[in-house]
Design an enzyme around this catalytic site. Structure first.
Site, PDB file in Angstrom:
ATOM      1  N   ARG A  73      42.746 -17.851 -16.359  1.00 30.41           N
ATOM      2  CA  ARG A  73      42.714 -16.724 -17.294  1.00 30.41           C
ATOM      3  C   ARG A  73      43.607 -17.047 -18.487  1.00 30.41           C
ATOM      4  NH1 ARG A  73      38.595 -15.329 -15.733  1.00 30.41           N
ATOM      5  NH2 ARG A  73      37.959 -13.373 -14.768  1.00 30.41           N
ATOM      6  N   HIS A 130      34.580 -19.713 -22.319  1.00 25.48           N
ATOM      7  CA  HIS A 130      34.585 -19.079 -20.990  1.00 25.48           C
ATOM      8  C   HIS A 130      33.286 -19.381 -20.235  1.00 25.48           C
ATOM      9  CE1 HIS A 130      36.427 -15.540 -18.569  1.00 25.48           C
ATOM     10  NE2 HIS A 130      35.675 -16.295 -17.773  1.00 25.48           N
TER      11      HIS A 130
HETATM   12  P1  NDP Z   1      41.441 -16.869  -5.163  1.00 20.60           P
HETATM   13  O1  NDP Z   1      41.913 -15.471  -5.020  1.00 20.60           O
HETATM   14  O2  NDP Z   1      40.611 -17.445  -4.064  1.00 20.60           O
HETATM   15  O3  NDP Z   1      42.678 -17.848  -5.382  1.00 20.60           O
HETATM   16  C1  NDP Z   1      43.775 -17.515  -6.167  1.00 20.60           C
HETATM   17  C2  NDP Z   1      44.878 -18.506  -5.905  1.00 20.60           C
HETATM   18  O4  NDP Z   1      45.978 -18.197  -6.763  1.00 20.60           O
HETATM   19  C3  NDP Z   1      45.417 -18.437  -4.468  1.00 20.60           C
HETATM   20  O5  NDP Z   1      45.730 -19.720  -4.007  1.00 20.60           O
HETATM   21  C4  NDP Z   1      46.692 -17.610  -4.627  1.00 20.60           C
HETATM   22  O6  NDP Z   1      47.705 -17.883  -3.654  1.00 20.60           O
HETATM   23  C5  NDP Z   1      47.151 -18.074  -5.986  1.00 20.60           C
HETATM   24  N1  NDP Z   1      48.057 -17.087  -6.579  1.00 20.60           N
HETATM   25  C6  NDP Z   1      47.787 -15.832  -7.010  1.00 20.60           C
HETATM   26  N2  NDP Z   1      48.877 -15.241  -7.498  1.00 20.60           N
HETATM   27  C7  NDP Z   1      49.877 -16.142  -7.368  1.00 20.60           C
HETATM   28  C8  NDP Z   1      51.264 -16.115  -7.679  1.00 20.60           C
HETATM   29  N3  NDP Z   1      51.849 -15.042  -8.236  1.00 20.60           N
HETATM   30  N4  NDP Z   1      51.998 -17.216  -7.406  1.00 20.60           N
HETATM   31  C9  NDP Z   1      51.423 -18.300  -6.845  1.00 20.60           C
HETATM   32  N5  NDP Z   1      50.112 -18.388  -6.521  1.00 20.60           N
HETATM   33  C10 NDP Z   1      49.360 -17.318  -6.776  1.00 20.60           C
HETATM   34  O7  NDP Z   1      40.658 -16.932  -6.550  1.00 20.60           O
HETATM   35  P2  NDP Z   1      39.516 -17.955  -6.990  1.00 20.60           P
HETATM   36  O8  NDP Z   1      39.962 -19.322  -6.667  1.00 20.60           O
HETATM   37  O9  NDP Z   1      38.204 -17.499  -6.481  1.00 20.60           O
HETATM   38  O10 NDP Z   1      39.508 -17.703  -8.580  1.00 20.60           O
HETATM   39  C11 NDP Z   1      40.648 -17.982  -9.356  1.00 20.60           C
HETATM   40  C12 NDP Z   1      40.464 -17.452 -10.773  1.00 20.60           C
HETATM   41  O11 NDP Z   1      39.581 -18.280 -11.506  1.00 20.60           O
HETATM   42  C13 NDP Z   1      39.828 -16.069 -10.897  1.00 20.60           C
HETATM   43  O12 NDP Z   1      40.746 -15.038 -10.620  1.00 20.60           O
HETATM   44  C14 NDP Z   1      39.383 -16.063 -12.354  1.00 20.60           C
HETATM   45  O13 NDP Z   1      40.438 -15.587 -13.153  1.00 20.60           O
HETATM   46  C15 NDP Z   1      39.146 -17.545 -12.649  1.00 20.60           C
HETATM   47  N6  NDP Z   1      37.720 -17.834 -12.892  1.00 20.60           N
HETATM   48  C16 NDP Z   1      37.356 -18.338 -14.118  1.00 20.60           C
HETATM   49  C17 NDP Z   1      36.051 -18.667 -14.372  1.00 20.60           C
HETATM   50  C18 NDP Z   1      35.669 -19.286 -15.664  1.00 20.60           C
HETATM   51  O14 NDP Z   1      34.476 -19.474 -15.924  1.00 20.60           O
HETATM   52  N7  NDP Z   1      36.604 -19.654 -16.513  1.00 20.60           N
HETATM   53  C19 NDP Z   1      35.001 -18.458 -13.382  1.00 20.60           C
HETATM   54  C20 NDP Z   1      35.494 -17.942 -12.124  1.00 20.60           C
HETATM   55  C21 NDP Z   1      36.803 -17.630 -11.910  1.00 20.60           C
HETATM   56  P3  NDP Z   1      47.452 -17.570  -2.092  1.00 20.60           P
HETATM   57  O15 NDP Z   1      46.372 -18.551  -1.662  1.00 20.60           O
HETATM   58  O16 NDP Z   1      48.736 -17.855  -1.464  1.00 20.60           O
HETATM   59  O17 NDP Z   1      46.989 -16.141  -2.021  1.00 20.60           O
HETATM   60  C1  OXD Z   2      34.949 -15.016 -13.246  1.00 22.74           C
HETATM   61  C2  OXD Z   2      34.825 -15.451 -14.609  1.00 22.74           C
HETATM   62  O1  OXD Z   2      36.014 -14.509 -12.908  1.00 22.74           O
HETATM   63  O2  OXD Z   2      33.699 -15.712 -15.058  1.00 22.74           O
HETATM   64  O3  OXD Z   2      33.997 -15.182 -12.446  1.00 22.74           O
HETATM   65  O4  OXD Z   2      35.796 -15.603 -15.304  1.00 22.74           O
END
Ligand code: NDP
Ligand code: OXD
Length: 310
Positions: free
Chosen positions: A225, A273
């Site tokens: 993000r 994006h």
């Molecule tokens: P998940 O919820 O599966 O994974 C999030 C990860 O971030 C976990 O490992 C979590 O830790 C870690 N995390 C969250 N908060 C913290 C923190 N404060 N400190 C340390 N680690 C933290 O999400 P996804 O992998 O499915 O997706 C990740 C992000 O990718 C989405 O939220 C979205 O913003 C972005 N995205 C972007 C896209 C694009 O096209 N650019 C498309 C799809 C998604 P823990 O495992 O310990 O909970």
């Molecule tokens: C998602 C994105 O979160 O597209 O899936 O950013």
């Protein structure tokens, strides 16, 4: 059963899959079709306007049409008593892994330098690093981060680490966890991949102080993000060479404003994006399974933890 679609994006790609996987559902598009708010059973959303989601008293769940739920959780009137389900889809993960592999290889093989040299008409070969030595670090080892790490492992990147809230036991991937281990994680990372969700805790996580913890000349890839990065601090780090180059898919403001410095920096690569786009076919199949679980009295998978914010 009534399903309401709320998004600025066209509903067209969802029509056929919804008819296929939810054959008994009647479909409505918010702002276009008439439906009594009390008759809405399920809401499918992507970036809905704030306040809208509080209006459906009998809705049984809200399905977010992407992985990131930050746009929903910013809504102070978001219903707290029904499941908010985020998208976890192998298609989304594999597209993201492609994007990450692409940019890691780009920087690993010095393509950012050759692009600059081409513009200057300069023919200078440089040495070539080895995948097994290259230190890649992934901020966020969730669904997408783990998949990207595995794709890199398969390419021979043997020096991969990840940072997450909780410690992970993943073969071949060094796990760093929590704020206390962030500095060590950054200090060992030459190519930084950001796949954290946008939450209160991750807001501005990459700033002048944390970027300075990376080795000089590190690379940044952000497809998590835009809120993760203090953009002015990244620009400064890119100008001083602390960060050699960055591939950015997400931004504080999207679309990226016309006058934003990123557009014209030759060590910045901007994409709009698109790192991983939701596939309506596979996503609908997953949403239909979630609806079936709820109709059977179970909780669907991938319900958002409102306290954690992801
Ligand atoms: P998940 O919820 O599966 O994974 C999030 C990860 O971030 C976990 O490992 C979590 O830790 C870690 N995390 C969250 N908060 C913290 C923190 N404060 N400190 C340390 N680690 C933290 O999400 P996804 O992998 O499915 O997706 C990740 C992000 O990718 C989405 O939220 C979205 O913003 C972005 N995205 C972007 C896209 C694009 O096209 N650019 C498309 C799809 C998604 P823990 O495992 O310990 O909970
Ligand atoms: C998602 C994105 O979160 O597209 O899936 O950013």
């Amino acid at each position: 059963m009534n399903i309401l679609y709320i998004s600025d994006m066209t509903f067209d790609p969802w029509v056929k899959p919804l008819h296929r996987y939810c054959p008994d559902a009647d479909l409505f598009v918010w702002g276009k079709d008439e439906i009594d708010a009390a008759d809405v059973d399920y809401v499918l959303v992507w970036k809905p306007p704030a306040g809208v989601l509080q209006n459906f008293p009998n809705a049984k769940a809200i399905f977010n049409l992407g992985a990131g739920v930050d746009a929903l959780l910013h809504d102070p009137d978001l219903p707290k008593d029904i499941p908010i389900v985020r998208l976890v889809d192998p298609r989304l993960s594999s597209s993201m892994a492609e994007f990450i592999v692409y940019w890691v290889l780009h920087f690993h093989r010095g393509m950012h330098t050759y692009a600059q040299q081409q513009r200057a008409g300069e023919w200078t070969p440089h040495g070539q690093g080895h995948t097994e030595k290259r230190r890649v670090g992934i901020l966020g080892l969730g669904e997408l981060g783990q998949d990207a790490a595995h794709a890199l492992l398969m390419l021979g990147f043997e020096n991969i680490a990840g940072w997450s809230r909780s410690r992970k036991e993943l073969p071949g991937i060094e796990s760093f966890a929590g704020p206390a281990e962030l500095d060590d994680f950054l200090a060992r990372t030459e190519i930084l991949v950001c796949l954290l969700p946008g939450t209160k805790e991750t807001n501005g996580l990459l700033n002048a102080k944390t970027l300075a913890k990376l080795p000089k000349g590190a690379f940044v890839i952000n497809s998590g993000r835009g809120s993760l990065i203090v953009e002015d601090d990244l620009i400064e780090a890119l100008n001083t060479g602390q960060i050699a180059a960055a591939a950015l898919d997400v931004f504080q403001t999207e679309p990226l404003p016309d006058d934003h410095a990123f557009w014209s920096m030759d060590n910045v690569f901007v994409t709009p994006h698109i790192a991983s786009l939701t596939d309506s076919e596979s996503a609908t199949q997953i949403i239909a399974e979630g609806i079936e679980a709820i109709e059977d009295g179970d909780l669907p998978e991938n319900v958002v933890d409102l306290k954690k914010g992801y």
